[in-house]
Design a protein around this motif. Structure first.
Motif, short mmCIF file in Angstrom:
data_model
loop_
_atom_site.label_atom_id
_atom_site.label_comp_id
_atom_site.label_asym_id
_atom_site.label_seq_id
_atom_site.Cartn_x
_atom_site.Cartn_y
_atom_site.Cartn_z
N GLU A 40 0.78 -7.51 18.84
CA GLU A 40 0.81 -8.77 17.78
C GLU A 40 0.22 -8.22 16.52
O GLU A 40 -0.74 -7.40 16.68
CB GLU A 40 -0.05 -9.71 18.75
N SER A 41 0.93 -8.74 15.67
CA SER A 41 0.24 -8.60 14.36
C SER A 41 0.20 -10.01 13.56
O SER A 41 1.05 -10.78 13.88
CB SER A 41 1.38 -7.73 13.44
N VAL A 42 -1.00 -10.31 12.91
CA VAL A 42 -1.13 -11.45 12.32
C VAL A 42 -1.39 -11.67 10.77
O VAL A 42 -2.16 -10.67 10.25
CB VAL A 42 -2.34 -12.24 13.02
N LYS A 117 -0.58 -19.59 9.87
CA LYS A 117 -0.79 -18.14 10.25
C LYS A 117 0.56 -17.66 11.18
O LYS A 117 1.22 -18.34 11.80
CB LYS A 117 -1.70 -18.56 11.60
N LEU A 118 0.80 -16.52 10.46
CA LEU A 118 2.35 -15.94 11.17
C LEU A 118 1.75 -14.88 11.79
O LEU A 118 1.29 -13.98 11.73
CB LEU A 118 2.89 -15.38 9.74
N ILE A 131 6.95 -5.94 10.52
CA ILE A 131 7.79 -7.46 10.48
C ILE A 131 6.88 -8.31 9.75
O ILE A 131 7.19 -9.05 9.06
CB ILE A 131 8.31 -7.67 11.85
N ALA A 132 5.61 -8.38 10.29
CA ALA A 132 4.51 -9.40 9.81
C ALA A 132 4.39 -9.11 8.25
O ALA A 132 4.28 -10.21 7.59
CB ALA A 132 3.22 -9.29 10.57
N LYS A 133 4.24 -7.94 7.89
CA LYS A 133 4.19 -7.77 6.35
C LYS A 133 5.41 -8.32 5.66
O LYS A 133 5.46 -9.17 4.43
CB LYS A 133 3.92 -6.27 6.19
#
Length: 170
Positions: A40-42, A117-118, A131-133
């Protein structure tokens, strides 16, 4: 049935109980072992509205705060919009459809805040961060394009890299 009867049944059927317990334990362990690990990346995006409307700066700031808080849930829903996902796919050169990418992304808002929060989940921690970036950058630009009033979306927590799997948790 009283407690003594229950004990007699357990004494007679102890082998069956142990076998089913071990089968359940083995099945759960196999299911956990064969599941693909997920990482997971947040990232977090802060939403602010223009506070310069009106003559009284206090009223303008109050209006801007209320406006941003009312809109932030709608903005979170846009995180998985087809247009935004298509932008992320083209930026990252992912071989995914928008629907496949949407399944990897979630957006949430804590009550009474203007922070979105993504969260991105993937089989590879580096890809999740990538992808989060891209999602947070495209998301902030997309919100500014969509809104007719002055809205400022700022990435306050860039995409994190987490080398520890979040699922399954043995």
């Amino acid at each position: 049935m009283d407690f003594k009867e229950l004990l007699r049944i357990v004494q007679r059927r102890w082998l069956t109980i142990v076998v089913f317990f071990l089968l359940g334990l083995l099945g759960g362990g196999a299911l956990t072992y064969f599941q693909t690990p997920q990482y997971e990346s947040v990232s977090k995006v802060f939403i602010a509205a223009d506070a310069s409307s009106g003559t009284d700066p206090g009223i303008g700031a109050l209006y801007a705060g209320i406006f941003a808080q009312q809109r932030v849930s709608s903005y979170a829903d846009l995180a998985t919009s087809r247009e935004l996902l298509q932008r992320v796919i083209s930026t990252t050169n992912l071989n995914l459809t928008p629907a496949q990418l949407a399944a990897k992304i979630s957006a949430s808002v804590s009550t009474t805040t203007v922070i979105i929060k993504l969260t991105v989940t993937d089989e590879n921690p580096a890809v999740a961060q990538k992808i989060a970036k891209a999602e947070s950058e495209a998301f902030t630009a997309y919100l500014v394009e969509l809104e007719t009033t002055t809205v400022k979306a700022t990435i306050v927590d860039p995409a994190s890299y987490n080398p520890n799997q979040v699922s399954p948790k043995p």
